[in-house]
Design a protein around this motif. Structure first.
Motif, PDB file in Angstrom:
ATOM      1  N   GLY A  98       0.797  -1.234   0.000  1.00 37.50           N
ATOM      2  CA  GLY A  98       0.000   0.000   0.000  1.00 37.50           C
ATOM      3  C   GLY A  98       0.822   1.271   0.000  1.00 37.50           C
ATOM      4  O   GLY A  98       0.293   2.356   0.210  1.00 37.50           O
ATOM      5  N   VAL A  99       2.119   1.128  -0.220  1.00 42.82           N
ATOM      6  CA  VAL A  99       2.943   2.332  -0.256  1.00 42.82           C
ATOM      7  C   VAL A  99       3.035   2.832  -1.696  1.00 42.82           C
ATOM      8  O   VAL A  99       3.447   2.093  -2.584  1.00 42.82           O
ATOM      9  CB  VAL A  99       4.367   2.052   0.271  1.00 42.82           C
ATOM     10  CG1 VAL A  99       5.278   3.250   0.022  1.00 42.82           C
ATOM     11  CG2 VAL A  99       4.317   1.695   1.742  1.00 42.82           C
ATOM     12  N   SER A 100       2.618   4.035  -1.913  1.00 46.39           N
ATOM     13  CA  SER A 100       2.795   4.617  -3.244  1.00 46.39           C
ATOM     14  C   SER A 100       3.737   5.795  -3.084  1.00 46.39           C
ATOM     15  O   SER A 100       3.863   6.366  -2.006  1.00 46.39           O
ATOM     16  CB  SER A 100       1.458   5.084  -3.801  1.00 46.39           C
ATOM     17  OG  SER A 100       0.959   6.119  -3.000  1.00 46.39           O
ATOM     18  N   GLY A 101       4.425   6.165  -4.132  1.00 48.75           N
ATOM     19  CA  GLY A 101       5.254   7.357  -4.052  1.00 48.75           C
ATOM     20  C   GLY A 101       6.664   7.101  -3.556  1.00 48.75           C
ATOM     21  O   GLY A 101       7.451   8.034  -3.452  1.00 48.75           O
ATOM     22  N   LEU A 102       6.984   5.884  -3.243  1.00 47.86           N
ATOM     23  CA  LEU A 102       8.360   5.538  -2.842  1.00 47.86           C
ATOM     24  C   LEU A 102       8.716   4.226  -3.508  1.00 47.86           C
ATOM     25  O   LEU A 102       7.881   3.321  -3.597  1.00 47.86           O
ATOM     26  CB  LEU A 102       8.468   5.337  -1.329  1.00 47.86           C
ATOM     27  CG  LEU A 102       8.647   6.540  -0.420  1.00 47.86           C
ATOM     28  CD1 LEU A 102       8.797   6.067   1.019  1.00 47.86           C
ATOM     29  CD2 LEU A 102       9.852   7.407  -0.808  1.00 47.86           C
ATOM     30  N   ARG A 103       9.955   4.077  -3.955  1.00 41.37           N
ATOM     31  CA  ARG A 103      10.363   2.775  -4.474  1.00 41.37           C
ATOM     32  C   ARG A 103      11.794   2.453  -4.067  1.00 41.37           C
ATOM     33  O   ARG A 103      12.534   3.329  -3.632  1.00 41.37           O
ATOM     34  CB  ARG A 103      10.197   2.722  -5.991  1.00 41.37           C
ATOM     35  CG  ARG A 103      11.002   3.777  -6.720  1.00 41.37           C
ATOM     36  CD  ARG A 103      10.808   3.686  -8.218  1.00 41.37           C
ATOM     37  NE  ARG A 103       9.767   4.592  -8.673  1.00 41.37           N
ATOM     38  CZ  ARG A 103       9.344   4.684  -9.938  1.00 41.37           C
ATOM     39  NH1 ARG A 103       9.832   3.864 -10.863  1.00 41.37           N
ATOM     40  NH2 ARG A 103       8.434   5.566 -10.301  1.00 41.37           N
ATOM     41  N   GLU A 104      12.137   1.195  -4.181  1.00 41.40           N
ATOM     42  CA  GLU A 104      13.489   0.766  -3.819  1.00 41.40           C
ATOM     43  C   GLU A 104      14.507   1.632  -4.525  1.00 41.40           C
ATOM     44  O   GLU A 104      14.376   1.912  -5.714  1.00 41.40           O
ATOM     45  CB  GLU A 104      13.718  -0.698  -4.224  1.00 41.40           C
ATOM     46  CG  GLU A 104      13.246  -1.665  -3.153  1.00 41.40           C
ATOM     47  CD  GLU A 104      13.487  -3.118  -3.558  1.00 41.40           C
ATOM     48  OE1 GLU A 104      14.607  -3.409  -4.037  1.00 41.40           O
ATOM     49  OE2 GLU A 104      12.555  -3.932  -3.421  1.00 41.40           O
ATOM     50  N   GLY A 105      15.534   2.000  -3.814  1.00 41.07           N
ATOM     51  CA  GLY A 105      16.595   2.797  -4.418  1.00 41.07           C
ATOM     52  C   GLY A 105      16.434   4.291  -4.190  1.00 41.07           C
ATOM     53  O   GLY A 105      17.381   5.053  -4.381  1.00 41.07           O
ATOM     54  N   ASP A 106      15.245   4.719  -3.755  1.00 38.01           N
ATOM     55  CA  ASP A 106      15.060   6.149  -3.472  1.00 38.01           C
ATOM     56  C   ASP A 106      15.979   6.582  -2.327  1.00 38.01           C
ATOM     57  O   ASP A 106      16.062   5.916  -1.291  1.00 38.01           O
ATOM     58  CB  ASP A 106      13.603   6.440  -3.058  1.00 38.01           C
ATOM     59  CG  ASP A 106      12.673   6.570  -4.260  1.00 38.01           C
ATOM     60  OD1 ASP A 106      13.176   6.618  -5.404  1.00 38.01           O
ATOM     61  OD2 ASP A 106      11.450   6.603  -4.048  1.00 38.01           O
ATOM     62  N   ARG A 107      16.626   7.693  -2.526  1.00 42.30           N
ATOM     63  CA  ARG A 107      17.442   8.276  -1.457  1.00 42.30           C
ATOM     64  C   ARG A 107      16.521   9.132  -0.583  1.00 42.30           C
ATOM     65  O   ARG A 107      15.821  10.003  -1.094  1.00 42.30           O
ATOM     66  CB  ARG A 107      18.553   9.143  -2.048  1.00 42.30           C
ATOM     67  CG  ARG A 107      19.404   8.390  -3.063  1.00 42.30           C
ATOM     68  CD  ARG A 107      20.335   9.324  -3.828  1.00 42.30           C
ATOM     69  NE  ARG A 107      21.511   9.677  -3.082  1.00 42.30           N
ATOM     70  CZ  ARG A 107      21.767  10.889  -2.597  1.00 42.30           C
ATOM     71  NH1 ARG A 107      20.926  11.873  -2.813  1.00 42.30           N
ATOM     72  NH2 ARG A 107      22.862  11.122  -1.917  1.00 42.30           N
ATOM     73  N   VAL A 108      16.543   8.890   0.709  1.00 42.66           N
ATOM     74  CA  VAL A 108      15.586   9.585   1.585  1.00 42.66           C
ATOM     75  C   VAL A 108      16.226  10.124   2.866  1.00 42.66           C
ATOM     76  O   VAL A 108      17.200   9.569   3.369  1.00 42.66           O
ATOM     77  CB  VAL A 108      14.419   8.650   2.008  1.00 42.66           C
ATOM     78  CG1 VAL A 108      13.523   8.318   0.820  1.00 42.66           C
ATOM     79  CG2 VAL A 108      14.934   7.374   2.675  1.00 42.66           C
ATOM     80  N   CYS A 143       9.161   9.504   5.106  1.00 43.34           N
ATOM     81  CA  CYS A 143      10.320   9.606   4.207  1.00 43.34           C
ATOM     82  C   CYS A 143      10.197  10.789   3.253  1.00 43.34           C
ATOM     83  O   CYS A 143       9.141  11.015   2.667  1.00 43.34           O
ATOM     84  CB  CYS A 143      10.440   8.336   3.365  1.00 43.34           C
ATOM     85  SG  CYS A 143      10.827   6.899   4.372  1.00 43.34           S
ATOM     86  N   TYR A 144      11.277  11.520   3.083  1.00 51.46           N
ATOM     87  CA  TYR A 144      11.348  12.619   2.122  1.00 51.46           C
ATOM     88  C   TYR A 144      12.466  12.317   1.131  1.00 51.46           C
ATOM     89  O   TYR A 144      13.625  12.188   1.530  1.00 51.46           O
ATOM     90  CB  TYR A 144      11.649  13.947   2.842  1.00 51.46           C
ATOM     91  CG  TYR A 144      10.495  14.392   3.696  1.00 51.46           C
ATOM     92  CD1 TYR A 144      10.209  13.756   4.911  1.00 51.46           C
ATOM     93  CD2 TYR A 144       9.654  15.422   3.295  1.00 51.46           C
ATOM     94  CE1 TYR A 144       9.135  14.156   5.681  1.00 51.46           C
ATOM     95  CE2 TYR A 144       8.574  15.818   4.069  1.00 51.46           C
ATOM     96  CZ  TYR A 144       8.319  15.179   5.257  1.00 51.46           C
ATOM     97  OH  TYR A 144       7.243  15.566   6.014  1.00 51.46           O
ATOM     98  N   VAL A 145      12.085  12.175  -0.142  1.00 51.59           N
ATOM     99  CA  VAL A 145      13.083  11.891  -1.161  1.00 51.59           C
ATOM    100  C   VAL A 145      14.019  13.096  -1.301  1.00 51.59           C
ATOM    101  O   VAL A 145      13.556  14.238  -1.336  1.00 51.59           O
ATOM    102  CB  VAL A 145      12.401  11.581  -2.515  1.00 51.59           C
ATOM    103  CG1 VAL A 145      13.434  11.412  -3.623  1.00 51.59           C
ATOM    104  CG2 VAL A 145      11.542  10.321  -2.383  1.00 51.59           C
ATOM    105  N   ILE A 146      15.312  12.815  -1.340  1.00 50.17           N
ATOM    106  CA  ILE A 146      16.277  13.905  -1.538  1.00 50.17           C
ATOM    107  C   ILE A 146      17.009  13.690  -2.858  1.00 50.17           C
ATOM    108  O   ILE A 146      17.164  12.556  -3.322  1.00 50.17           O
ATOM    109  CB  ILE A 146      17.293  14.017  -0.367  1.00 50.17           C
ATOM    110  CG1 ILE A 146      18.059  12.698  -0.163  1.00 50.17           C
ATOM    111  CG2 ILE A 146      16.593  14.426   0.913  1.00 50.17           C
ATOM    112  CD1 ILE A 146      19.175  12.787   0.871  1.00 50.17           C
TER     113      ILE A 146
END
Ligand SMILES: NC(=O)c1ccc[n+]([C@@H]2O[C@H](COP(=O)([O-])OP(=O)(O)OC[C@H]3O[C@@H](n4cnc5c(N)ncnc54)[C@H](OP(=O)(O)O)[C@@H]3O)[C@@H](O)[C@H]2O)c1
Ligand SMILES: NC(=O)c1ccc[n+]([C@@H]2O[C@H](COP(=O)([O-])OP(=O)(O)OC[C@H]3O[C@@H](n4cnc5c(N)ncnc54)[C@H](OP(=O)(O)O)[C@@H]3O)[C@@H](O)[C@H]2O)c1
Ligand SMILES: NC(=O)c1ccc[n+]([C@@H]2O[C@H](COP(=O)([O-])OP(=O)(O)OC[C@H]3O[C@@H](n4cnc5c(N)ncnc54)[C@H](OP(=O)(O)O)[C@@H]3O)[C@@H](O)[C@H]2O)c1
Ligand SMILES: NC(=O)c1ccc[n+]([C@@H]2O[C@H](COP(=O)([O-])OP(=O)(O)OC[C@H]3O[C@@H](n4cnc5c(N)ncnc54)[C@H](OP(=O)(O)O)[C@@H]3O)[C@@H](O)[C@H]2O)c1
Ligand SMILES: [Zn+2]
Ligand SMILES: [Zn+2]
Ligand SMILES: [Zn+2]
Ligand SMILES: [Zn+2]
Lengths: 335, 335, 335, 335
Positions: free
Chosen positions: B70-80, B127-130
């Protein structure tokens, strides 16, 4: 003394006029530098509320040359920047600390003799002593900076706000710097002229965008959601009108540029409601000169690089024509 | 996976523990960097509200390694970068947007397993993508920056305010930069150690003053009327107490440093009244992580130079001892 | 004319003194009513900054009896309330709109001849014309109301804030009404005396609590989480100190009562930080007289019921003794 | 259960539909009262963003009838008012506490099944327990009150502000009361209908003015300088547009009424600048339900007298037609 006299709209003479004497509570300032601003152009054109003949000039600095009775805290030789505001201090608006809406509103150089002259008489309380750190050219830029400080009070910008500045003239360059040092995150600047956009980059813009037909697309690219703060610094009604579409939900749109008196723009009231938009005017200086002096003294704002041209008093009309052109930034007269 | 486990106050082990699995709405982050803060010292010392055993670590960044249902907007490999705040969203305080006073207050690394470990499980919404512009070391400094942003919201600093920062540790260096870019005019910093004062100069202090017996005299020299804003960033009660005498009429005094729980200071109530003083607390992060990310991304604050030491996970205790010493600034662990 | 003269601390005479003449920009007011306030007691006791001999009296209304040169907007027979503030308008603080911290601060009745006299000379700009709707007794209560309005500006109360007022003297009754009409939800008032608490009920308190040993328990009952706003209106240091424990997280504590000059209270700095508390002083009037006039004229505040006793000038000392006793509320002198 | 179903724009049926079951974190509320609002008219007309078929109804109160898994703090039989806002809590806007601009914005009765039905399913966290002091009719008015509280947060009214309310429908009557208790001095209300103006008088208006050709002259009489605050509560573009001329320098104009989506008004940008005007939108509820509950519970606002008509569910269409007519004020349905 020599002075610029606007005899009537569109008629300017450089003339000998009597040197002013300070009355009680007044001083006479020997003018070192005086900037040209949109209002001077309006006074020249006859589209401002002034009475003629008038010596204009309200963005100035100089040296105290004579001190009137009962003045304490100022002496001959003091280097000063001068707040041109003349508020009565007694009317309904002044008592509410809204002096810029004073019922007897006046300003040195707008309603009384100003600083495009060798000497100018001013109330002592309008003078702010400046240190040797500041040149007179910088001192003469404290007045426009004080307008921006009033704008900042109106805006109440918050940390990390993103900003769009429409226009890249000298006022915009002040806004840019104050917001740069006001915790804005992204600051984008537009202008018709690439040369002015280069200046914007040097003063710290995150991005610059030419105001041509590709502008809207480019702005969407650099900030897809729009901006927390959009400020019109052009005074062009259509530019302000278009500004609405770049404001984020809960964002603010400021009308800082001075649009023509009877102009109008078309606004969608549903959008104001639906996006919780705030639209703000910001009129001149309202007890914000002190803070502008402090910002200048602290070196927070680079005023020196803003001056592109300096003319002697005799060349006032050339100065007037140079101001606002793409080749120039702030234009000053050194009487 | 390897993790730092505080078994009980003053007992730390580096151990193998099971790698976490993300539940619904959660992700697992592979930790890249995690800073040491005063709270970690309190957790170690047993003077914080944590339950033991605990994996501490709440100032961190990393890479998303696994994504729950149910997580949308984040995927493996995202720097956070991760906001450690755990607010329930339903209690009296959360409904009033005072989540930092949540009745079921928690924080990753304070009340649940934290980031002094190879992996940490966190709610996706924290989480906040950077972007690539930010290193992980910088990413791990967004959390303390978000505390300062909350402090800024509480302060409502105005253009040209003068500031006194008491203490020159890493938190003060964040304050210094944010205020430097927050239209402060003068910013003066004190500390016991000249080495830290040198850092303060480099980060943009107008003046620095050693906190010895000459401090009061020196501060009167640099700012005879006192300061519009005085912030204690030491957590030492006597320092905060002395702060009162440097506050201008209508000025603000902020208790940002965390004093011991049962400490007390002596305050003159006549002075508060007579000088129209405002005293403000500022507690951690209160929905201000987003703005901190934006300030970091925009490069408004130099986070990189703040990190003085980096240790591997195995040397956690050395890292703990190094943090807060005069030779160090921010100390981080790279698991 | 007849006037109350404090010859030196604790020595008062009712004497014949010369009737004042208005200078330029001044008017002479025939005093109709003048209230007694804590400052008058301090002037009498010698614990205020006044020079002796002095005619005290700063809460007053009356009729313009003579008009000086250059005064426009006022004429003989005008009914006026008078702002006693004498700000220089030129010093560092005045230019920052912090006139109540003016370097040359003065006030009619505190540093210059006041209104416990048949006539008093005042600057024209300090006069506010009041309508026939307001009695002179009400007009003389605009000054304390203007103090509360300044307190309101400092507080920035928000809709539905809950409030605890410590003390139920006349100042508290003004706060109570202004907050009642300031969207407070619950307003609880404490006092030592049941008689004053009855008044509080009549002025609209939600609850009243006697300040005895059961107070803390009772306050927990009426508001288990504490209050958004706690205001000390007693001037008793211990009362303010105890106020901390009734403040909610993110709440505000105001020091409105005037504590003795060298008193001190003990404050827990961890609590300020941890609860995000704001502590605020509020000093007299700061350009808030206009708003007080408007609140009075609009009938938002019931001033009439606040006056419990009225004395002739000759009985000034009895008036002084009656003020602040449990049997009284506001005490006025009608010269 | 029985429910109002808008099958498609302009087609309504009262039908039997399955009674909802609470999922985890949800409760089912037995609806006691549900008000009709402009949005319901738009849903009926097909000019709102809803998908059909839809059970409308978002201004409601009732009794908890069934409790889902994991719900604490609520039990069967609790009397509740319900915040219809459905904010995702995770998007860009939610993280900035701008949930009313949520990227996945929804609202009970607007985008999911609402309360013109015997039962409605809602997230537990949206429920606010109300005391016996409040009737269900009052409970169903907390939602519109929460819109006004958001408007108050946007406005930041100051003590003694004068106010002009354009329109005298139920929303205006809420504004009137909240501002009456918000330290406004003068509050003037306009409307087309004398009957509604009578209501305005009863709710505490200082003056009322019929919106005919004499309106401008009458408003100049009652407040020659204009108003500090002007609020459009009609949703009629021309009314908002005309509102500008009644705003004082430094005044505020609020677009609270919902104008048609593609309407436009003509605005003079020179005036915005020159008068330092602030224009504000205010969109629905933004974490302000709690405060509205407290204002209702404290009895600050008289909600009871606002309800002019009550209909059973079966007469929904009559209710819809009655709402907004001059003979009515707030119209509610009791399912
Ligand atoms: N609110 C206050 O208190 C206050 C105080 C001082 C000044 N002002 C006003 O602030 C405004 C700016 O002053 P300034 O001295 O900086 O004037 P300026 O030199 O005329 O600057 C305006 C700039 O906007 C540019 N511009 C024109 N149309 C544009 C468009 N469509 N998109 C983007 N940029 C466009 C202009 O280019 P072109 O030169 O080619 O037109 C010019 O570079 C003026 O309206 C002035 O009256 C307000
Ligand atoms: N409010 C919040 O949300 C929040 C968030 C994070 C941190 N904090 C708190 O902020 C404070 C600072 O954190 P930090 O990480 O920067 O800590 P730090 O490294 O310990 O910095 C504190 C600095 O203050 C100096 N100091 C001690 N006594 C002094 C004195 N008399 N005068 C001047 N300086 C003095 C210290 O010197 P020595 O090292 O020699 O003592 C040290 O350099 C801590 O109390 C921390 O708990 C608060
Ligand atoms: N900030 C400003 O601008 C400003 C302006 C005007 C006045 N003030 C100050 O405001 C304060 C109140 O003025 P006022 O004229 O209303 O004075 P007041 O008549 O003396 O009222 C103070 C009240 O507090 C009561 N009190 C004393 N101890 C208490 C306790 N432990 N708990 C609860 N109540 C207690 C007093 O009772 P007892 O009479 O039995 O002691 C009295 O009823 C004074 O300190 C005054 O100097 C401030
Ligand atoms: N911002 C928000 O969050 C929010 C929340 C709820 C409601 N609203 C909006 O607020 C507005 C008012 O709602 P309501 O329920 O009170 O509606 P309403 O009952 O329709 O009230 C509007 C009133 O304005 C009157 N009016 C129309 N033209 C006028 C004119 N020229 N001058 C003066 N008055 C005039 C109407 O009279 P007639 O009936 O004769 O036209 C009516 O009495 C609506 O637009 C609604 O959508 C906004
Ligand atoms: Zn004036
Ligand atoms: Zn919570
Ligand atoms: Zn002064
Ligand atoms: Zn959302």
């Amino acid at each position: 003394m020599r002075a610029v006299v606007v005899e009537q709209p569109k008629t300017v003479a450089i003339k000998d006029v009597p040197k002013p004497e300070p009355g009680p509570g007044e001083v006479v300032v020997q003018v070192a530098a005086c900037g040209i601003c949109g209002t001077d152009k309006n006074i020249y054109a006859g589209t401002f509320l002034s009475h003629y003949p008038l010596i204009p000039g309200h963005e100035f600095s100089g040296v105290v040359a004579a001190v009137g009775q009962g003045v304490s805290g100022l002496r001959e030789g003091d280097r000063v920047a001068v707040d041109p505001s003349l508020f009565c201090g007694e009317c309904y608006y002044c008592r509410r600390l809204q002096g810029n809406h004073c019922e007897r509103w006046g300003a040195i150089g707008d309603t009384t003799s100003g600083a495009f002259a060798e000497y100018v008489k001013v109330p002592a309380r309008n003078c702010y002593v400046i240190s040797e750190r500041l040149s007179f050219a910088e001192g003469a830029l404290i007045e426009p900076l004080a307008c921006v400080v009033w704008g900042m009070k109106r805006l109440q910008a918050q940390p990390a706000d993103s900003v769009l500045l429409l226009g890249a003239g000298p006022m915009s360059m002040l806004w840019l710097q104050v917001l740069r040092h006001g915790n804005a995150s992204q600051i984008v600047v537009t202008d018709l002229y690439p040369s002015r956009l280069e200046a914007a980059r040097e003063f710290g813009a995150s991005d610059v965008v030419v105001a041509d037909e590709s502008q809207e697309e480019r702005l969407r690219e650099v900030s897809p959601r729009g901006f927390d703060i959009v400020i019109d610094v052009t005074g062009v009604p259509k530019v302000l009108e278009a500004g609405f579409k770049y404001v984020k939900p809960m964002g603010k749109l400021m009308a800082f540029g001075v649009c023509p008196m009877n102009s109008s723009i078309s606004v969608n009231p549903f959008e104001i409601y639906n996006k919780d938009i705030t639209i703000l005017g910001s009129m001149a200086i309202n007890y914000t000169f002190e803070q502008a002096v402090e910002l200048a003294e602290a070196g927070v704002v680079d005023l020196r690089s803003l001056v592109s041209h300096t003319f002697p008093l005799e060349e006032f009309e050339r100065a007037l024509q140079t101001a606002g052109t793409q080749a120039s930034m702030k234009v000053q007269v050194n009487p």
